[in-house]
Enzyme design. Structure first.
Site, mmCIF file in Angstrom:
data_model
loop_
_atom_site.group_PDB
_atom_site.id
_atom_site.type_symbol
_atom_site.label_atom_id
_atom_site.label_comp_id
_atom_site.label_asym_id
_atom_site.label_seq_id
_atom_site.Cartn_x
_atom_site.Cartn_y
_atom_site.Cartn_z
ATOM 1 N N LEU A 32 1.161 -1.025 0.134
ATOM 2 C CA LEU A 32 0.226 -0.452 -0.016
ATOM 3 C C LEU A 32 0.925 1.082 0.024
ATOM 4 O O LEU A 32 1.557 1.100 0.115
ATOM 5 C CB LEU A 32 -1.444 -0.397 1.523
ATOM 6 N N GLY A 35 -1.252 5.957 -2.690
ATOM 7 C CA GLY A 35 -2.664 6.441 -3.950
ATOM 8 C C GLY A 35 -3.304 5.569 -3.036
ATOM 9 O O GLY A 35 -4.953 5.583 -2.791
ATOM 10 N N HIS A 36 -2.999 4.337 -2.188
ATOM 11 C CA HIS A 36 -4.206 3.249 -2.104
ATOM 12 C C HIS A 36 -4.603 3.611 -0.287
ATOM 13 O O HIS A 36 -6.172 4.075 -0.561
ATOM 14 C CB HIS A 36 -3.890 2.211 -1.180
ATOM 15 N N LYS A 155 -6.703 5.921 -11.529
ATOM 16 C CA LYS A 155 -5.251 5.303 -11.628
ATOM 17 C C LYS A 155 -5.492 4.107 -12.618
ATOM 18 O O LYS A 155 -4.970 3.873 -13.890
ATOM 19 C CB LYS A 155 -4.409 4.180 -10.656
ATOM 20 N N ASP A 156 -6.748 2.901 -12.547
ATOM 21 C CA ASP A 156 -6.858 1.743 -13.693
ATOM 22 C C ASP A 156 -8.351 2.234 -14.226
ATOM 23 O O ASP A 156 -9.271 1.612 -13.961
ATOM 24 C CB ASP A 156 -6.513 0.530 -12.546
ATOM 25 N N GLN A 159 -9.816 -1.053 -15.696
ATOM 26 C CA GLN A 159 -10.651 -1.727 -15.092
ATOM 27 C C GLN A 159 -11.849 -1.475 -13.885
ATOM 28 O O GLN A 159 -12.742 -1.466 -13.920
ATOM 29 C CB GLN A 159 -9.714 -1.898 -13.191
ATOM 30 N N SER A 192 2.281 0.549 -7.032
ATOM 31 C CA SER A 192 2.974 -0.542 -6.569
ATOM 32 C C SER A 192 4.104 -1.072 -7.173
ATOM 33 O O SER A 192 5.018 -1.489 -6.470
ATOM 34 C CB SER A 192 2.556 -1.940 -6.076
HETATM 35 P P1 AMP Z 1 -4.028 -2.583 -6.770
HETATM 36 O O1 AMP Z 1 -2.668 -2.526 -4.715
HETATM 37 O O2 AMP Z 1 -2.590 -1.762 -7.662
HETATM 38 O O3 AMP Z 1 -4.645 -3.453 -7.557
HETATM 39 O O4 AMP Z 1 -4.943 -1.020 -6.422
HETATM 40 C C1 AMP Z 1 -5.622 -1.098 -5.415
HETATM 41 C C2 AMP Z 1 -6.344 0.103 -5.865
HETATM 42 O O5 AMP Z 1 -6.066 1.424 -5.547
HETATM 43 C C3 AMP Z 1 -7.293 0.035 -7.321
HETATM 44 O O6 AMP Z 1 -9.037 0.345 -7.168
HETATM 45 C C4 AMP Z 1 -5.999 1.677 -8.123
HETATM 46 O O7 AMP Z 1 -6.757 1.779 -8.784
HETATM 47 C C5 AMP Z 1 -6.005 1.852 -6.761
HETATM 48 N N1 AMP Z 1 -4.606 2.629 -7.040
HETATM 49 C C6 AMP Z 1 -3.838 2.430 -7.171
HETATM 50 N N2 AMP Z 1 -2.698 3.371 -7.681
HETATM 51 C C7 AMP Z 1 -3.213 4.793 -7.113
HETATM 52 C C8 AMP Z 1 -2.556 5.870 -7.643
HETATM 53 N N3 AMP Z 1 -1.804 5.918 -7.650
HETATM 54 N N4 AMP Z 1 -3.644 6.910 -7.110
HETATM 55 C C9 AMP Z 1 -4.776 6.383 -7.214
HETATM 56 N N5 AMP Z 1 -5.856 5.293 -6.761
HETATM 57 C C10 AMP Z 1 -4.839 3.834 -6.848
#
Ligand code: AMP
Length: 285
Positions: A32, A35-36, A155-156, A159, A192
Site C-alpha cells: 500500500l 494512492g491506496h 489510475k486503473d 478496470q 506498487s
Molecule cells: P492495486 O493494489 O494496484 O490493485 O490497486 C488497488 C486500488 O488502488 C485500485 O482501485 C487502484 O486503481 C487504486 N490505486 C492504485 N494506485 C493508485 C493511485 N496512484 N491513485 C489512485 N488510486 C490508485
C-alpha cells in the site's frame, strides 16, 4: 483487525449489518502507498466500517507476469490501515479464496467474463484474461463483504469502467466510488510496481505524465484531432521507452474517438526499464 478467512469476515459483517452500519470495501493487492491510502480515507469518511482486502490475485496475472515477485508487505499494510481507521484487513490465501487445487488449471473455476468490447483494447490486448481474473475476484469480494460502497482508483481507469459495467449488468447492490489518481510531485502516478524502478528509470518514467499533460495542454489550446494530438507524443520518447499504447477513448464506454472532447480519456502504457507502467488523463481537467 487482520483476518485471513472468509468465515471470520462474514461473521463480522453480519454483525455490522444487523446494527444497520454502512460498510465500505477497498480491494487492493497490497504494497500500500498514498494512492491506496486516498481510497481508504475516502472510504473511512463515507462509511461506518471499512474492509480493505489485500490479495495478490493469481488469476489476474498472465503467464510470464510478475506474480511471484509482486511486492508483499502485509505487516506495513496492516499498520497503515489500522492508523487510517480501517476495521478489517482481509488477507486470504489463494486456497482460501479459490479452494485447494481449483486454480491449477482453468477447468474448475466459475469465472465472471466482462464483455469483449471492453477488454479487446488497452491493457486487455496484451494481458489476455486479466480482466476475467479481476472481475471474478472483485465479484467474490462483493459476495463475501457485501459492501454498500466500493472504492476504486482512476489510475486503473479501464478496470474501473469494466467493474461499473459488471455491477450494472449483474445487478450487484453496491455503489462504485471512483477516486482520482494520486501522483508524486514529479507527476509520476503512484503504483506498487514503481518499486521495480531504478532512480534512472524513475526519471524516464515521467514520460507518461509528460505526454498526457502535453496532450491536455494542446487540447485546451483548441487542438481536437486525435491523430494530431497523438503526434505530439513522439518527441518525448527515447530508447528507454517502449510505448505499448496511446489511445483516446470515450470514458463512459471505451469507444475509440477521432475528435477529442471533454469526455475523452487518454490512456497510455509504456515499459520503462522493463517495467510496464500505465497512466491516463481526462481531457480538459
Ligand atoms: P492495486 O493494489 O494496484 O490493485 O490497486 C488497488 C486500488 O488502488 C485500485 O482501485 C487502484 O486503481 C487504486 N490505486 C492504485 N494506485 C493508485 C493511485 N496512484 N491513485 C489512485 N488510486 C490508485
Amino acid at each position: 483487525m487482520l483476518l485471513h478467512t472468509i468465515k471470520e469476515v462474514r461473521e463480522q459483517v453480519k454483525e455490522w449489518k444487523k446494527r444497520g452500519l454502512v460498510v465500505g470495501l477497498v480491494p487492493t493487492m497490497g504494497a500500500l502507498h498514498a494512492g491506496h491510502l486516498s481510497l481508504i480515507k475516502k472510504a473511512v469518511e463515507r462509511c461506518d466500517r471499512v474492509v480493505v482486502s489485500v490479495f495478490v490475485n493469481p488469476i489476474q496475472f498472465c503467464p510470464g507476469e510478475d506474480l511471484d515477485k509482486y511486492p508483499r508487505t502485509l505487516e506495513a499494510d496492516t499498520k497503515m490501515c489500522d492508523d487510517a481507521g480501517v476495521s478489517i484487513v482481509f488477507a486470504p490465501s489463494p486456497n482460501e479464496m479459490y479452494g485447494e487445487g481449483q486454480i491449477s488449471s482453468n477447468d474448475f473455476l466459475t469465472y465472471v467474463i466482462p464483455p469483449f468490447f471492453y477488454v479487446n483494447k488497452l491493457c486487455g490486448k496484451s494481458r489476455v484474461g486479466h480482466f476475467d481474473g479481476v472481475c471474478t475476484v472483485v465479484n467474490k469480494l462483493f459476495n463475501i463483504v457485501q459492501p454498500d460502497f466500493a472504492f476504486f482508483g482512476q489510475k486503473d481507469a479501464q478496470q474501473l469502467i469494466i467493474i461499473k459495467k459488471m455491477v450494472k449488468d449483474l445487478n450487484i447492490p453496491v455503489e462504485i466510488v471512483p477516486c482520482p489518481i494520486v501522483r508524486e510531485e514529479s507527476g509520476l502516478a503512484l503504483s506498487s510496481r514503481n518499486k521495480y524502478l531504478s532512480d534512472e528509470d524513475k526519471k524516464e518514467a515521467l514520460v507518461l505524465s509528460k505526454i498526457l499533460n502535453n496532450i491536455n495542454s494542446c487540447y485546451k489550446r483548441g487542438l481536437t484531432d486525435v491523430d494530431a494530438l497523438k503526434e505530439t507524443a513522439y518527441s518525448f520518447l527515447n530508447e528507454h521507452h517502449e510505448l505499448e499504447y496511446l489511445e483516446f477513448m470515450n470514458q463512459d464506454d471505451l469507444e475509440e474517438v477521432t475528435i477529442a472532447d471533454n469526455n475523452t480519456r487518454v490512456f497510455i502504457a509504456c515499459k520503462v526499464g522493463g517495467v510496464r507502467l500505465i497512466d491516463n488523463i481526462l481531457l480538459g481537467e
